[in-house]
Design an enzyme around this catalytic site. Structure first.
Site, mmCIF file in Angstrom:
data_model
loop_
_atom_site.group_PDB
_atom_site.id
_atom_site.type_symbol
_atom_site.label_atom_id
_atom_site.label_comp_id
_atom_site.label_asym_id
_atom_site.label_seq_id
_atom_site.Cartn_x
_atom_site.Cartn_y
_atom_site.Cartn_z
ATOM 1 C CG ASP A 2 -2.030 0.986 1.144
ATOM 2 O OD1 ASP A 2 -3.168 0.545 0.940
ATOM 3 O OD2 ASP A 2 -1.776 2.199 1.263
ATOM 4 C CG ASN A 32 -4.761 11.351 -5.104
ATOM 5 O OD1 ASN A 32 -4.072 11.462 -6.112
ATOM 6 N ND2 ASN A 32 -5.420 10.243 -4.813
ATOM 7 C CG HIS A 42 -7.490 13.064 -8.038
ATOM 8 N ND1 HIS A 42 -7.621 12.004 -7.171
ATOM 9 C CD2 HIS A 42 -8.273 14.055 -7.522
ATOM 10 C CE1 HIS A 42 -8.450 12.299 -6.204
ATOM 11 N NE2 HIS A 42 -8.869 13.553 -6.382
ATOM 12 C CG ASP A 84 -4.352 8.878 -11.910
ATOM 13 O OD1 ASP A 84 -4.738 8.318 -10.874
ATOM 14 O OD2 ASP A 84 -5.128 9.442 -12.713
ATOM 15 C CD GLU A 92 -4.373 3.966 -1.293
ATOM 16 O OE1 GLU A 92 -4.580 4.294 -0.111
ATOM 17 O OE2 GLU A 92 -5.204 4.134 -2.204
#
Length: 383
Positions: free
Chosen positions: A261, A269, A274, A278, A304
């Site tokens: 994770d 973010n 965002h 990404d 994630e």
């Protein structure tokens, strides 16, 4: 000897060719935009069919239309076959110098029609051009992806065009001395026209097969892959994991799972947007994949969260893999991305009866270890 009326054969083959052109045109409108070249092939088949139709009207139309114009349409159609294959394969399209060559051939056809009145010369020049286009088409078809039945079928018909045109040239001295009619009933000429007509139809079918194979692969990819990273999705992961689980239980071989994770991903973010988030996810996928073996399985479970399955891997080796990825992410940073770290949880099934009952149980233990890694400060590996 009269095998079959050549005009009838040409008409029937062209009707089927037009149906294939319609199919290609519909595919061009409905297939994904990255499957290119279909519209070019539809236009090519239509041009070749119209050229054959004009040729069959010799005696009704002038030679300028029935011979010269028809030859130009035929050559342009053959060029579009090549252009379509180039687009389909993602290659740069090559219009020049082929268009210049076509222009030169048409000037020569004009002279052979109205100057020297050489039917044999016209057959030789057009057969030679057909050999050239077919040979190039066979090369592109052979290298077109996917390399399956469609590409081989297409290549075979291009090569058939080379063979038939070569054979036509070889038989010119004995078949084209006394006649000036492309639809004469000489068996050699009838066979040539028949193979030419069926060849155009076969090329259309081959390209349809090739395009359908590409579409099938894309649909399979979309069904099994995460669209952002290209890693396996949850469904595809469990499909492959069940196979590895059964193999490990049968052979009593260890199977390791790593849950990972990205730490504080929500803050990435919130702070950077965002789009950057990404890019971070894609960066982690790319770098983790580089450090795995070919049999290893990496999947994105959402957000994630990632899972790695390591066949034939014990606890010590699995922990080393997780630690190696963790160290790479922490210390080898991409200067264009914000720094980030990753936490890992590792579990293992030894392949013995009486341990964990399923892949889900193995992942549950890895998730529990990941939870401990987060509780103990993140950016670490727990087992």
């Amino acid at each position: 000897m009269n095998l079959i009326d050549p005009r009838t054969l040409l008409l029937v083959a062209n009707l089927f060719g037009m149906l294939c052109a319609l199919v290609l045109w519909v595919q061009a409108k409905s297939f994904p935009a990255d499957i290119e070249g279909l519209a070019d092939w539809a236009k090519a088949v239509i041009l070749i069919g119209c050229a054959s139709g004009l040729t069959s009207m010799r005696g009704i139309f002038s030679d300028a239309i029935a011979i010269v114009t028809a030859s130009g349409m035929l050559l342009l159609g053959q060029l579009l076959l090549i252009i379509g294959l180039q687009r389909f394969s993602g290659r740069k399209t090559t219009w020049r110098p082929p268009l210049d060559w076509i222009g030169a051939v048409l000037l020569l056809m004009l002279w052979l029609t109205y100057g020297s009145h050489s039917y044999q010369g016209r057959l030789f020049i057009m057969s030679l051009a057909h050999i050239g286009f077919s040979a190039v088409g066979a090369y592109f078809a052979w290298h077109a992806a996917p390399k399956g039945f469609g590409s081989r079928f297409l290549c075979m018909f291009f090569l058939l065009g080379v063979v038939v045109a070569t054979w036509r040239i070889a038989t010119l001295p004995i078949t084209a001395i006394e006649t000036d009619d492309i639809f004469d009933h000489n068996p050699v000429q009838q066979i040539y026209l028949g193979m030419f007509s069926l060849g155009a139809l076969g090329l259309s079918i081959g390209f349809i097969l090739l395009a359908n194979e590409r579409l099938r692969l894309e649909l399979e990819f979309m069904a099994t892959r995460d669209p952002l990273t290209g890693a396996l999705n949850r469904r595809a992961f469990f499909s492959r994991a069940e196979i590895e689980w059964a193999r490990g239980m049968r052979a009593h071989r260890p199977l390791a799972a790593i849950s990972s994770d990205i730490d504080f991903f929500k803050k990435v973010n919130d702070k950077h947007g965002h789009h950057i988030g990404d890019l971070v996810i894609k960066d982690y996928t790319h770098r983790a994949t580089r450090m795995l073996r070919l049999p290893d399985i990496l999947a994105r479970f959402g957000g994630e969260e990632f899972v790695i399955l390591l066949p034939d891997t014990g606890m010590a080796e699995a922990k080393q893999v997780a630690e190696r990825i963790r160290y790479e992410i922490e210390n080898q940073r991409d200067k264009n991305l914000p720094p980030y770290t990753v936490s890992f949880g590792v579990s293992i099934a030894q392949g013995d009866a009486g341990q964990m009952a399923s892949v889900e149980a193995l992942l549950a233990k890895a998730d529990a270890a990941l939870y401990r890694a987060k509780q103990r400060g993140r950016n670490r590996v727990e087992t």
